[in-house]
Design a protein around this motif. Sequence first.
Motif, PDB file in Angstrom:
ATOM      1  N   ASP A 180      -9.258  -3.386 -17.980  1.00 54.24           N
ATOM      2  CA  ASP A 180      -9.103  -4.668 -18.527  1.00 54.24           C
ATOM      3  C   ASP A 180     -10.003  -6.026 -17.283  1.00 54.24           C
ATOM      4  N   PRO A 181     -10.820  -6.581 -18.642  1.00 54.56           N
ATOM      5  CA  PRO A 181     -12.474  -7.621 -17.683  1.00 54.56           C
ATOM      6  C   PRO A 181     -11.865  -8.658 -17.074  1.00 54.56           C
ATOM      7  N   ALA A 182     -10.566  -8.682 -16.489  1.00 52.80           N
ATOM      8  CA  ALA A 182     -10.645 -10.240 -16.001  1.00 52.80           C
ATOM      9  C   ALA A 182     -10.943 -10.942 -15.118  1.00 52.80           C
ATOM     10  N   ASP A 202      -2.115  -6.523  -4.873  1.00 49.00           N
ATOM     11  CA  ASP A 202      -0.671  -6.043  -4.132  1.00 49.00           C
ATOM     12  C   ASP A 202       0.021  -4.966  -4.922  1.00 49.00           C
ATOM     13  N   LEU A 203       0.375  -6.714  -5.851  1.00 47.84           N
ATOM     14  CA  LEU A 203       1.339  -6.359  -6.877  1.00 47.84           C
ATOM     15  C   LEU A 203       1.450  -5.459  -7.989  1.00 47.84           C
ATOM     16  N   ILE A 204       0.085  -5.232  -8.575  1.00 52.71           N
ATOM     17  CA  ILE A 204      -0.328  -4.102  -9.003  1.00 52.71           C
ATOM     18  C   ILE A 204      -0.185  -2.742  -8.549  1.00 52.71           C
ATOM     19  N   HIS A 205      -0.056  -2.476  -7.258  1.00 53.32           N
ATOM     20  CA  HIS A 205      -0.339  -1.931  -6.581  1.00 53.32           C
ATOM     21  C   HIS A 205       1.234  -0.736  -6.764  1.00 53.32           C
ATOM     22  N   PHE A 260      -0.116   0.169 -21.422  1.00 51.41           N
ATOM     23  CA  PHE A 260       0.495  -0.669 -21.264  1.00 51.41           C
ATOM     24  C   PHE A 260       0.475  -1.271 -19.950  1.00 51.41           C
ATOM     25  N   ALA A 261       0.041  -0.208 -18.497  1.00 53.63           N
ATOM     26  CA  ALA A 261      -0.867  -1.086 -17.516  1.00 53.63           C
ATOM     27  C   ALA A 261      -1.744  -2.767 -17.320  1.00 53.63           C
ATOM     28  N   LYS A 262      -1.806  -2.622 -18.291  1.00 54.43           N
ATOM     29  CA  LYS A 262      -3.128  -3.107 -19.050  1.00 54.43           C
ATOM     30  C   LYS A 262      -2.205  -4.986 -18.912  1.00 54.43           C
ATOM     31  N   ALA A 267      -1.968  -0.200 -11.169  1.00 52.55           N
ATOM     32  CA  ALA A 267      -3.576  -0.603 -10.741  1.00 52.55           C
ATOM     33  C   ALA A 267      -4.501   0.504 -11.427  1.00 52.55           C
ATOM     34  N   ASP A 268      -3.976   2.121 -11.271  1.00 57.40           N
ATOM     35  CA  ASP A 268      -5.307   2.112 -11.533  1.00 57.40           C
ATOM     36  C   ASP A 268      -5.479   3.789 -12.739  1.00 57.40           C
TER      37      ASP A 268
END
Lengths: 175, 141, 654
Positions: free
Chosen positions: B21-23, B37-40, B59-61, B53-54
Amino acid sequence: MNRFIIPLLVFGLLVVVFGISLKHAPEKQVVKSALIGKPAPEFSLPDLLQPGATVNSAAFKGRWVLVNVWATWCVECRAEHPTLLDIKQQGKVIIVGLNYQDKDADARQWLAELGNPYEAVAVDREGRASIDYGVYGAPENFLVNPAGVIVHKTWGLTPDYWRTTMLPLIEGTTK
Amino acid sequence: MTRTMVVAFLALCSLPVLAIDPAPLLPDPVQQARYVDLIHQLRCLQCQGETVADTQAMFAKDIRRQVREMVQAGKSDHEVRQYMVDRYGKIILLRPESAWLWLAPALFLLGGIAIAWRVLRQRRALLATDTSEVGDEPEQS
Amino acid sequence: MIPEIGQYAMILALLLAAAQAFFGIAGPWKGQQRWMQATYPAVAGQFVLLGLAFGCLIWSFVHNDFSVRMVAAHSNSALPVYFQVAAAWGNHEGSLLFWVFVLSAWTLAVAAFSSTLPRPFVARVLGVLGIISVGFLLFSLATSNPFERLQPARPDGVDLNPVLQDFGLTIHPPMLYVGYVGFSVAFAFACAAMIEGKLDQTWARWTRPWTTVAWMFLTVGVALGSWWAYYELGWGGWWAWDPVENSILMPWLLGTALIHSLAVTDKRGLFKSWTLLLAIMAFSFCLLATFMVRSGVLVSVHSFASDPTRGIFILSFLALTIGGALTLYVWRAPLLRSAAGFDLVSRESFLLFNNILLVIATAVVFGGTMAPMIADVAGLGTLSVGAPYFNPTFLIPMLPLLALVSVGTFARWKRGALGESRNRILGSLVLALILGLALILGVYGDRSLLGPIGVVIGVWIVVSSLVDPVDRLRRGLSISPSILGMTLAHIGLGVITLGITTMEARMEARDVALAPGQQVELGRFAFRFEGVEEVDGPNYAATRARMVVTRDGKPETVLFPERRNYLVQEQALAEASLGVGWQRDLLATMGEEVGGGAWSFRVQVRPLMRYVWLGAALMAFGGFLSTLDRRYRRRREAAESATVAAPVPRGDPA
């Protein structure tokens, strides 16, 4: 009391836990959705088959709706497709497709080849409606009652599962 | 193969596309840190056992984008987590809320200290009667 | 034809294993020399037959026999031969066969190298190993037959999962399995000692080298798994705390505890019942890990829905072997009493802390891994436990453990003699503080708390491990392999601590979209994307990016991350590119094309990453060295000469 019996007792307890877990295994295939018993999330998304038009979830209120999440990259969706066509034939519910993370052209091609069981197909290219539905893969199926409440969720449908589990949910209330 | 299960889920993960996700970074560094922190703390349900995050799953994106937008809109960490739990259930939280789980390690440590204290007291008492000679080598194996 | 030969070999091996189990246990019980004698040919025969069976499986893979279900499901004619061989153990059925084959190899080694041990004891050990072998072979044949045929045969196979087509993952499972199975030897020694009821400390002495070798393989296996996850999965994660990784870590933690408690039992006759229990627990977790990964008891119970017999079989087998051993333990452990004493400050007390803390660490990991299942069984709903739980809680036992290693290495047996070492302890601590803080504050400029603590502890362990050997050299004393091994293993631990904490505190990562010619900066490094080219692999087509990395404007390295499309499984996979260095690893992973010739990338800088693997390698090498100790070698030479003198085990004259 012999304190050396403690490891054996702990181990015995673990075996029981494993055993119960094994016994419950078949039920676990149906992952409970956090949304069961709650109103189905509203969406208003582009229509796959009528460019420029939108599919509005409010339009289906008052009828039993099967919301089917699908994509052309999903192998199980292809296996599920004949079941959906069959369900459409039976006419107990209308099927609304939610095309998940897909390319429009591929999706149209798929329906042209395999037949179209859907009342309408909403394109969720951004994945926002899918998040609202708690979707994380395809296929997923949500059964929504005429009041707009989600009563059941499952993964891929088989004719058996439809007949034995989902159909009674509909007939139980329509009788 | 030791990781068949992981791998099976990975296979699911990578089916559609590999979605990095190249944001751009959030302009506010505090928000950026909260976002990271939240995505972890959220689990990628498409791939089990991995954080949002990893992984490069679709879905993760999507979830990362949703979290970023909510953080940017000024939602609190709690609100973001609750939003996800409402839709996906508690299974999406990799940091469980159960107090027992968080207390357990401390209880284990206390138990360990109690056992060590008992053993040490017993063994020190035995020093008086134990006449065995032990070499000074640190490890004579 | 060949698969059937393998099949028959497995069945015959099962019969031999049953014979070995029966004669091994019943022989000493009935006092039958001939029965005890019969275990040896059974062991040798089993090894040959299982080697043959495994060879047949590999043959089927290499010769593309797609009438064998395993081959059709996990191989392909376009797959390179190297991976075809590895695919033989790259699936549930094949890896089970590999497991029993490794077990037969360990059993053979025990039979060959134990000629100086009392014959009834060896017979019992072989008997217990035979029982385990019977269980596995039954499981394999009844529920997971690797040689099952397909009717009709497939024209070609569906290929090995691309993620598994990698060097690291071809050798990671064998290493891990050799380690797991190795702990069956410690388990068998413990069971034999309990059956016999002669529980002096000799069994601990006999067990030590076997346990150390098993631990060494397990260490290598764990490190390889982590290494594989790090570079093959492509996003830089090296430890995700998923249930599978946890299942590998737990036997390692318990095995490490076992090595240390065996030292105390051997040296002082202390902690005897505890060491027995640890030997049982370590092997239980090895079994659990094998089954958990193979069959997903914990990860997902889904896999059982198709074949619940597997789960029931596994559970019964665990209940019989582990339950049996623990029942023996209830009966025998109360007989073990030791009158040995030790002071608060002594080597024994530090090894006691080591054991308690390692077991707590195992309990934390086990509790977290089991929690979702327990919550489910208890009807408390679903929950997940992941890295955000394990990272902080694992530190609760680990920080004190690491902090005590240094002081522990200075302690003497029995009585506290810390007074004379006080200067050394303080000296090494001061040195560690200076070096550690200089490194973390000066070089890396860190602000977090854990970074400096970890680095100081790591450096302290390294420095204080060196004090004693250096002192010995200065005094002109020799260093035995076991001391050298211990020193190296502890230095390895320090190096790992240093590497992990620095890397975790200081790593940087960015997800970014780059068009050709654009670059992204990460600290002092700049990653410039120069374009893509198409390349063809044996069974995939790839798009390869060229990425030039500069440091402070000077060229550093060039990375070539790839996006591979595996043709048979129609699966896309990112192949990360690594720039390896002693100061840092540079990583680039390639995502998808985002339009206008631009691609998405994840670029990372991970300082001191190498030191995690280096530390693991030092630990394993230390374990290897300590098994070379003269004390063990003497016995081995004796054993070898005995086997040379009598290639066929002779009747015991006694």
